[in-house]
Design an enzyme around this catalytic site. Structure first.
Site, PDB file in Angstrom:
ATOM      1  N   ASP A   1      33.130  35.542  45.581  1.00  0.00           N
ATOM      2  CA  ASP A   1      31.897  35.293  46.332  1.00  0.00           C
ATOM      3  C   ASP A   1      30.868  36.401  46.183  1.00  0.00           C
ATOM      4  OD1 ASP A   1      32.641  32.999  47.571  1.00  0.00           O
ATOM      5  OD2 ASP A   1      32.864  33.843  49.581  1.00  0.00           O
TER       6      ASP A   1
ATOM      7  N   LYS B   1      27.038  33.673  54.864  1.00  0.00           N
ATOM      8  CA  LYS B   1      26.689  32.413  54.161  1.00  0.00           C
ATOM      9  C   LYS B   1      27.415  31.255  54.813  1.00  0.00           C
ATOM     10  CE  LYS B   1      30.879  31.872  52.038  1.00  0.00           C
ATOM     11  NZ  LYS B   1      31.855  30.845  52.404  1.00  0.00           N
TER      12      LYS B   1
HETATM   13  O1  C5P Z   1      38.130  36.026  44.717  1.00  0.00           O
HETATM   14  P1  C5P Z   1      38.699  36.370  46.046  1.00  0.00           P
HETATM   15  O2  C5P Z   1      39.504  37.644  45.998  1.00  0.00           O
HETATM   16  O3  C5P Z   1      37.696  36.394  47.136  1.00  0.00           O
HETATM   17  O4  C5P Z   1      39.688  35.202  46.413  1.00  0.00           O
HETATM   18  C1  C5P Z   1      40.673  35.296  47.415  1.00  0.00           C
HETATM   19  C2  C5P Z   1      41.802  34.358  47.070  1.00  0.00           C
HETATM   20  O5  C5P Z   1      41.382  32.997  47.197  1.00  0.00           O
HETATM   21  C3  C5P Z   1      42.281  34.488  45.627  1.00  0.00           C
HETATM   22  O6  C5P Z   1      43.295  35.446  45.514  1.00  0.00           O
HETATM   23  C4  C5P Z   1      42.800  33.093  45.347  1.00  0.00           C
HETATM   24  O7  C5P Z   1      44.097  32.976  45.859  1.00  0.00           O
HETATM   25  C5  C5P Z   1      41.907  32.193  46.162  1.00  0.00           C
HETATM   26  N1  C5P Z   1      40.818  31.643  45.364  1.00  0.00           N
HETATM   27  C6  C5P Z   1      41.074  30.588  44.496  1.00  0.00           C
HETATM   28  N2  C5P Z   1      40.054  30.066  43.750  1.00  0.00           N
HETATM   29  C7  C5P Z   1      38.803  30.551  43.870  1.00  0.00           C
HETATM   30  C8  C5P Z   1      38.517  31.602  44.770  1.00  0.00           C
HETATM   31  C9  C5P Z   1      39.552  32.116  45.501  1.00  0.00           C
HETATM   32  O8  C5P Z   1      42.211  30.133  44.366  1.00  0.00           O
HETATM   33  N3  C5P Z   1      37.826  30.002  43.140  1.00  0.00           N
END
Ligand code: C5P
Length: 307
Positions: free
Chosen positions: A146, A21
């Site tokens: 995501d 994406k």
């Molecule tokens: O959700 P995911 O594990 O992909 O996110 C990776 C990191 O990115 C999270 O641990 C967080 O620190 C940060 N993040 C965030 N806010 C979001 C998505 C991700 O702070 N909306």
């Protein structure tokens, strides 16, 4: 979750494409009490994909074989996705996941999340599990912010921490129909970028809502709305991205944008010949560059092959 058990000894294999994406907009609204950031982001899947093949294993386990051996192992999001779905549906049938990786890793293109969503979709399809898209969405959200987007892909507005997905009618701008993705030779941790944000990186979501309104009316989005609230921080921390961006601009690209938390930069073109010229020039400078376009995965990304 109440799900009919799959037939034992199911044979065959299921191939699935997991598309990358790009973020057309990314408004960071602020930090939430749980440490995540509230987002409003417009995402679009593009025609750059990993290929997964899922097949049944006789043993009660999940095994991953990846063309990039450093990604093999228990922590890979595809393995976690298969485990979680097996647990939720009380399935004991084992799964072999073969993953042909093409999407650059830790690049802001959502490759790992897309692979995980593909595993959920493929297992559901192969074993005809009676789980709804919304059940899958809940499981996907546990795996990463995501991941729910990739269950449908296409063009969508993603809110919450990214997991609240509103699919949009196809409406990618004609003037942006060819895309060049340039991946600088570094990897970036999304968490590290989010940690560095402060109030001056926040916006109120109006870039994303204006872009959605424009796309839904068949209009070109305003250039100033193609905003990414992570871009400034990435440029401050990574001179390689600053350098790559400068090279793209000097190759005659009018507008360069960062995808997600980067480092991948993208540019768009109304015609293929110009896109190819720029790609060649940037490749000659030693950059990893992909020529691609927006894509809607429902157009046949699963192939179930039974013996
Ligand atoms: O959700 P995911 O594990 O992909 O996110 C990776 C990191 O990115 C999270 O641990 C967080 O620190 C940060 N993040 C965030 N806010 C979001 C998505 C991700 O702070 N909306």
């Amino acid at each position: 979750m109440n799900v009919a058990q799959p037939e034992s000894n199911l044979r065959g294999a299921c191939f699935i494409r997991a598309y990358a994406k790009i973020n057309l907009t990314l408004d960071v609204l602020g930090r939430r009490a749980d440490g995540y950031h509230a987002l409003s982001t417009v995402m679009q899947t593009v025609d750059l994909y990993d290929t997964l093949c899922l097949s049944a294993l006789d043993e009660d386990r999940v095994q991953l074989i990846c063309t990039r051996p450093e990604l093999d192992g228990e922590d890979n999001l595809t393995v976690r996705a298969a485990r979680l779905l097996r647990e939720r549906c009380s399935i004991r049938q084992g799964v072999l996941i073969e993953l042909h990786k093409r999407i650059p890793v830790a690049a802001g293109l959502g490759g790992g999340s897309s692979d995980a969503a593909a595993v959920l979709l493929a297992i559901q399809r192969m074993w005809q599990l009676q789980v709804t898209l919304s059940d899958l969405g809940e499981i996907a959200a546990v795996l990463g912010s995501d991941v729910p987007f990739f269950l449908q892909g296409g063009l969508a507005l993603c809110e919450g921490r990214g997991e609240v997905v509103t699919p949009l009618e196809p409406g990618w701008p004609m003037s942006m129909r060819w895309l060049i993705l340039l991946k600088p030779a570094i990897s970036i941790s999304t968490a590290a970028i989010f940690r560095r944000l402060s109030a001056h990186n926040y916006s109120d979501g109006s870039h994303s809502s204006r872009v959605v309104a424009a796309l839904q009316s068949g209009l070109e989005p305003q250039v100033e709305d193609l905003h990414n609230g992570l871009e400034r921080t990435v440029l401050e921390l990574h001179p390689e991205v600053v350098q790559a961006r400068a090279e793209m601009l000097s190759a005659g690209v009018p507008l360069v944008r960062l995808s997600g938390s980067g480092p991948t930069l993208y540019a768009s073109f109304p015609d293929l010949s110009r896109a190819m010229q720029v790609q060649k020039r940037l490749q000659a400078r030693g950059y990893e560059v992909y020529l691609t376009h927006a894509v809607y995965p429902e157009m046949g990304n699963i192939n179930v092959l039974f013996k």
